[in-house]
Design a protein around this motif. Structure first.
Motif, PDB file in Angstrom:
ATOM      1  N   MET A  25     -23.918   6.855 -18.703  1.00 20.85           N
ATOM      2  CA  MET A  25     -23.890   7.428 -19.294  1.00 20.85           C
ATOM      3  C   MET A  25     -22.840   8.773 -18.773  1.00 20.85           C
ATOM      4  SD  MET A  25     -25.003   8.539 -22.397  1.00 20.85           S
ATOM      5  CE  MET A  25     -25.797  10.117 -23.347  1.00 20.85           C
ATOM      6  N   ARG A  26     -21.979   9.959 -19.984  1.00 18.78           N
ATOM      7  CA  ARG A  26     -21.048  10.640 -19.479  1.00 18.78           C
ATOM      8  C   ARG A  26     -22.143  12.178 -19.416  1.00 18.78           C
ATOM      9  NH1 ARG A  26     -16.382   8.497 -18.553  1.00 18.78           N
ATOM     10  NH2 ARG A  26     -15.695   6.517 -19.903  1.00 18.78           N
ATOM     11  N   THR A  27     -21.422  13.334 -18.721  1.00 21.58           N
ATOM     12  CA  THR A  27     -22.222  14.411 -18.440  1.00 21.58           C
ATOM     13  C   THR A  27     -20.929  15.053 -19.895  1.00 21.58           C
ATOM     14  OG1 THR A  27     -20.109  15.153 -17.267  1.00 21.58           O
ATOM     15  CG2 THR A  27     -22.577  13.959 -16.310  1.00 21.58           C
ATOM     16  N   PRO A  28     -21.094  16.455 -20.308  1.00 22.65           N
ATOM     17  CA  PRO A  28     -20.317  16.995 -21.507  1.00 22.65           C
ATOM     18  C   PRO A  28     -18.717  17.082 -21.052  1.00 22.65           C
ATOM     19  CG  PRO A  28     -22.611  17.854 -21.689  1.00 22.65           C
ATOM     20  CD  PRO A  28     -22.980  16.337 -19.880  1.00 22.65           C
ATOM     21  N   ASN A  29     -19.018  17.586 -19.407  1.00 23.45           N
ATOM     22  CA  ASN A  29     -17.542  17.754 -18.602  1.00 23.45           C
ATOM     23  C   ASN A  29     -17.012  15.977 -18.768  1.00 23.45           C
ATOM     24  OD1 ASN A  29     -18.408  20.685 -18.220  1.00 23.45           O
ATOM     25  ND2 ASN A  29     -18.720  20.014 -16.335  1.00 23.45           N
ATOM     26  N   GLU A  30     -17.491  15.255 -18.539  1.00 16.16           N
ATOM     27  CA  GLU A  30     -16.553  14.196 -18.845  1.00 16.16           C
ATOM     28  C   GLU A  30     -16.014  14.025 -19.946  1.00 16.16           C
ATOM     29  OE1 GLU A  30     -18.403  10.894 -16.285  1.00 16.16           O
ATOM     30  OE2 GLU A  30     -19.290  12.163 -15.147  1.00 16.16           O
ATOM     31  N   LYS A  31     -17.230  13.618 -20.878  1.00 15.00           N
ATOM     32  CA  LYS A  31     -16.789  13.914 -22.692  1.00 15.00           C
ATOM     33  C   LYS A  31     -15.098  14.595 -22.565  1.00 15.00           C
ATOM     34  CE  LYS A  31     -21.539  12.421 -24.298  1.00 15.00           C
ATOM     35  NZ  LYS A  31     -22.195  12.358 -24.355  1.00 15.00           N
ATOM     36  N   LYS A  32     -15.428  15.962 -22.149  1.00 14.10           N
ATOM     37  CA  LYS A  32     -14.667  16.827 -22.868  1.00 14.10           C
ATOM     38  C   LYS A  32     -13.079  16.943 -22.124  1.00 14.10           C
ATOM     39  CE  LYS A  32     -17.387  20.465 -23.423  1.00 14.10           C
ATOM     40  NZ  LYS A  32     -17.681  22.053 -22.660  1.00 14.10           N
ATOM     41  N   LEU A  33     -13.354  16.126 -20.769  1.00 13.06           N
ATOM     42  CA  LEU A  33     -11.759  15.712 -20.823  1.00 13.06           C
ATOM     43  C   LEU A  33     -11.402  14.079 -20.969  1.00 13.06           C
ATOM     44  CD1 LEU A  33     -13.452  16.413 -17.051  1.00 13.06           C
ATOM     45  CD2 LEU A  33     -11.460  17.092 -17.686  1.00 13.06           C
ATOM     46  N   ILE A  34     -12.191  13.338 -21.274  1.00 13.06           N
ATOM     47  CA  ILE A  34     -11.857  12.116 -21.709  1.00 13.06           C
ATOM     48  C   ILE A  34     -10.962  12.621 -23.089  1.00 13.06           C
ATOM     49  CG2 ILE A  34     -12.604   9.914 -23.070  1.00 13.06           C
ATOM     50  CD1 ILE A  34     -12.762   9.612 -20.192  1.00 13.06           C
ATOM     51  N   ALA A  35     -11.381  13.487 -24.088  1.00 17.41           N
ATOM     52  CA  ALA A  35     -11.528  13.830 -25.650  1.00 17.41           C
ATOM     53  C   ALA A  35     -10.082  14.250 -25.458  1.00 17.41           C
ATOM     54  CB  ALA A  35     -12.679  14.999 -26.155  1.00 17.41           C
ATOM     55  N   LYS A  36     -10.181  15.454 -24.320  1.00 19.85           N
ATOM     56  CA  LYS A  36      -8.341  15.737 -24.149  1.00 19.85           C
ATOM     57  C   LYS A  36      -8.078  14.471 -23.262  1.00 19.85           C
ATOM     58  CE  LYS A  36      -9.986  20.209 -22.704  1.00 19.85           C
ATOM     59  NZ  LYS A  36      -9.480  21.510 -21.355  1.00 19.85           N
TER      60      LYS A  36
ATOM     61  N   TRP B 262      -7.600  11.990 -24.924  1.00 20.28           N
ATOM     62  CA  TRP B 262      -7.159  10.175 -26.032  1.00 20.28           C
ATOM     63  C   TRP B 262      -5.797  11.891 -26.815  1.00 20.28           C
ATOM     64  CZ3 TRP B 262      -6.545   5.714 -26.119  1.00 20.28           C
ATOM     65  CH2 TRP B 262      -8.157   4.847 -25.615  1.00 20.28           C
ATOM     66  N   TRP B 263      -6.978  13.157 -26.895  1.00 22.62           N
ATOM     67  CA  TRP B 263      -5.541  13.635 -27.992  1.00 22.62           C
ATOM     68  C   TRP B 263      -3.971  14.006 -26.748  1.00 22.62           C
ATOM     69  CZ3 TRP B 263      -6.100  14.708 -32.330  1.00 22.62           C
ATOM     70  CH2 TRP B 263      -7.227  14.422 -33.389  1.00 22.62           C
ATOM     71  N   MET B 264      -4.135  14.051 -25.369  1.00 29.96           N
ATOM     72  CA  MET B 264      -3.045  14.494 -25.122  1.00 29.96           C
ATOM     73  C   MET B 264      -1.815  13.441 -25.447  1.00 29.96           C
ATOM     74  SD  MET B 264      -2.625  17.687 -24.278  1.00 29.96           S
ATOM     75  CE  MET B 264      -1.415  18.016 -22.830  1.00 29.96           C
ATOM     76  N   GLY B 265      -2.562  11.405 -24.663  1.00 33.50           N
ATOM     77  CA  GLY B 265      -2.264  10.873 -24.630  1.00 33.50           C
ATOM     78  C   GLY B 265      -1.751  10.453 -26.020  1.00 33.50           C
ATOM     79  N   GLY B 266      -2.268  10.540 -27.137  1.00 35.91           N
ATOM     80  CA  GLY B 266      -2.280   9.624 -28.329  1.00 35.91           C
ATOM     81  C   GLY B 266      -0.567  10.975 -29.108  1.00 35.91           C
ATOM     82  N   SER B 267      -0.720  12.394 -28.229  1.00 37.45           N
ATOM     83  CA  SER B 267       0.124  13.191 -28.855  1.00 37.45           C
ATOM     84  C   SER B 267       1.507  12.815 -28.134  1.00 37.45           C
ATOM     85  CB  SER B 267      -0.046  14.739 -28.630  1.00 37.45           C
ATOM     86  OG  SER B 267      -0.982  15.166 -29.687  1.00 37.45           O
TER      87      SER B 267
ATOM     88  N   ALA C 107      -2.381  13.923 -19.856  1.00 38.31           N
ATOM     89  CA  ALA C 107      -3.287  12.985 -20.588  1.00 38.31           C
ATOM     90  C   ALA C 107      -3.651  12.424 -18.555  1.00 38.31           C
ATOM     91  CB  ALA C 107      -3.022  12.208 -21.613  1.00 38.31           C
ATOM     92  N   ASN C 108      -2.863  11.118 -18.245  1.00 40.53           N
ATOM     93  CA  ASN C 108      -3.108  11.011 -16.987  1.00 40.53           C
ATOM     94  C   ASN C 108      -4.302  12.123 -16.007  1.00 40.53           C
ATOM     95  OD1 ASN C 108      -3.004   9.120 -15.174  1.00 40.53           O
ATOM     96  ND2 ASN C 108      -1.217   9.788 -13.920  1.00 40.53           N
ATOM     97  N   ARG C 109      -4.119  13.052 -15.849  1.00 38.49           N
ATOM     98  CA  ARG C 109      -4.471  14.253 -15.132  1.00 38.49           C
ATOM     99  C   ARG C 109      -5.966  14.293 -15.379  1.00 38.49           C
ATOM    100  NH1 ARG C 109      -4.934  19.979 -15.598  1.00 38.49           N
ATOM    101  NH2 ARG C 109      -3.583  19.716 -16.781  1.00 38.49           N
ATOM    102  N   PHE C 110      -5.909  14.131 -16.793  1.00 39.06           N
ATOM    103  CA  PHE C 110      -7.635  14.276 -17.556  1.00 39.06           C
ATOM    104  C   PHE C 110      -8.362  13.174 -17.471  1.00 39.06           C
ATOM    105  CE2 PHE C 110      -5.054  17.689 -20.382  1.00 39.06           C
ATOM    106  CZ  PHE C 110      -6.233  18.619 -19.971  1.00 39.06           C
ATOM    107  N   ARG C 111      -7.820  12.315 -17.180  1.00 41.35           N
ATOM    108  CA  ARG C 111      -8.323  11.258 -17.017  1.00 41.35           C
ATOM    109  C   ARG C 111      -8.743  11.234 -15.850  1.00 41.35           C
ATOM    110  NH1 ARG C 111     -10.830   6.278 -19.932  1.00 41.35           N
ATOM    111  NH2 ARG C 111     -11.813   5.840 -18.418  1.00 41.35           N
TER     112      ARG C 111
END
Length: 88
Positions: A1-12, A14-19, A66-70
């Protein structure tokens, strides 16, 4: 299970990688368009090609972020895993 901080980083991630992928692809298309404009001797080909290069470089920058956030999310997950290990 991911923590809220991990979920925020993963969302960033996906957004940064997709953009970044979108900018990179758009930049390639604009750069190719500028190349065709040069072939037929249209006047603003230089500025169109320069804009294409700018889009490509922006896309690469977004993908790097995006790589940095992951990586940060993976480090948080590893630190959480290590905290749960039994201590000797």
């Amino acid at each position: 299970m991911r923590t809220p901080n991990e979920k925020k980083l993963i969302a960033k991630y996906w957004w940064m990688g997709g953009s970044g992928a979108m900018l990179l692809g758009s930049g390639l298309a604009v750069l190719l368009h500028g190349s065709k404009m040069k072939e037929v001797n249209e006047d603003p080909w230089f500025w169109v090609s320069t804009g294409g290069f700018a889009l490509i470089m922006s896309g690469l920058s977004f993908i790097g972020d995006a790589n940095r956030f992951r990586t940060m999310a993976d480090v948080l997950q590893e630190l959480d895993r290590r905290e749960k290990l039994p201590k000797h």
